[in-house]
Design an enzyme around this catalytic site. Sequence first.
Site, PDB file in Angstrom:
ATOM      1  N   ARG A  70       0.853  -1.198   0.000  1.00 44.15           N
ATOM      2  CA  ARG A  70       0.000   0.000   0.000  1.00 44.15           C
ATOM      3  C   ARG A  70       0.887   1.246   0.000  1.00 44.15           C
ATOM      4  NH1 ARG A  70      -5.259   1.183   2.640  1.00 44.15           N
ATOM      5  NH2 ARG A  70      -5.353  -1.048   3.158  1.00 44.15           N
ATOM      6  N   TYR A 193      -0.086  13.273  -4.449  1.00 46.70           N
ATOM      7  CA  TYR A 193       0.404  12.331  -5.456  1.00 46.70           C
ATOM      8  C   TYR A 193       0.683  13.030  -6.787  1.00 46.70           C
ATOM      9  CZ  TYR A 193      -0.736   8.092  -2.719  1.00 46.70           C
ATOM     10  OH  TYR A 193      -0.782   7.086  -1.787  1.00 46.70           O
ATOM     11  N   GLU A 283      -3.831   1.118 -10.976  1.00 49.35           N
ATOM     12  CA  GLU A 283      -3.649   1.437  -9.551  1.00 49.35           C
ATOM     13  C   GLU A 283      -4.697   0.720  -8.689  1.00 49.35           C
ATOM     14  OE1 GLU A 283      -2.520   5.311  -6.760  1.00 49.35           O
ATOM     15  OE2 GLU A 283      -3.602   5.603  -8.637  1.00 49.35           O
TER      16      GLU A 283
END
Length: 340
Positions: A70, A193, A283
């Site tokens: 993760r 991100y 993803e």
Amino acid sequence: MIIDCHGHYTTEPAAFMAYRKAQIAHYEDSASPAPKLAAISDDEIRESVENNQLRALKDRGCDMTIFSPRASGMGHHVGDLAMSQDWTRKSNDMIHRVTQIFPDNFIGVCQLPQSVGVSIENSIEELERCVLELGFVGCNLNPDPTGGMWTEKPLTDPCWYPFFEKMVELDVPAMIHVSGCCNPNFHMTGAHYINADTTAFVQFLQGDLFSDFPDLKLIIPHGGGAVPYHWGRYRGLADMMGKPPLTEHIMRNVYFDTCVYHQPGIDLLFKVIDVDNILFASEMFGAVKGIDSQTGYYFDDTKRYVDALDLSEDERSKVFEGNARRVYPRLDATLKARGL
């Protein structure tokens, strides 16, 4: 064969996440119980994957996921180096167990034991262990182990070079992937991100990393962040800085994935970026898990978007398989050893 280059183990057994919670609590208060990882059976791992990633992988017509811990859980900004090393090793061992249980569908990419203010050289040992002993084919490299504060040196700084040298020696790529964010200005998956993806690209633009490492391979996920949308800006900046064209300066070594969650975004990605630099990915399961009310399909069912493109069979083969096998040579060798 359809290879998803970007998947995370976000459905870990409860006992594994309980260990992490106890680890953090003990670090913050030594009076709290020391963490102890309860036994996790193969059946628990099997159930956690079969009902989630494996089911979706098959439902969406894909074959294999390049699988890593993760991302938000790497937590390089939490604790110290010893804590990061322990958590990283356990996280990578869990990925290895998944790949042993489902060898036809998952192959490993490792987390690194990065920690704030600690040299990236400390991550070399774990990279070697995962690649040489566990059969992993790459790693996730965090350009900002501070969790959104960005006090570390850019990726083009020589302090990163020992790790890049080891990557080239082992012939493995790295996906540039941040972890959780402790800066309240940045939503983790919505801003942090994408910021990191874009920032990494601009660092490469400003520097000359690939002159020193012509064989280095790096994947910028989430469609390259904001880069394709602002490609003209970066072409112009390269010219202003006296750098070579982006196709020569960066894109011989850098690749983007297809973790873009709507058709217009995928259309733009393929219009701007050469097909040789794009790897299929979803993803799964990561930033966006819901169903798009406009289409009735999951946002992260990215294969549908790629299928809708007007690509030749050769281009489609590159995106779904060929590029991944070229960028991840150890994956290619593993598949060839299986006759694939």
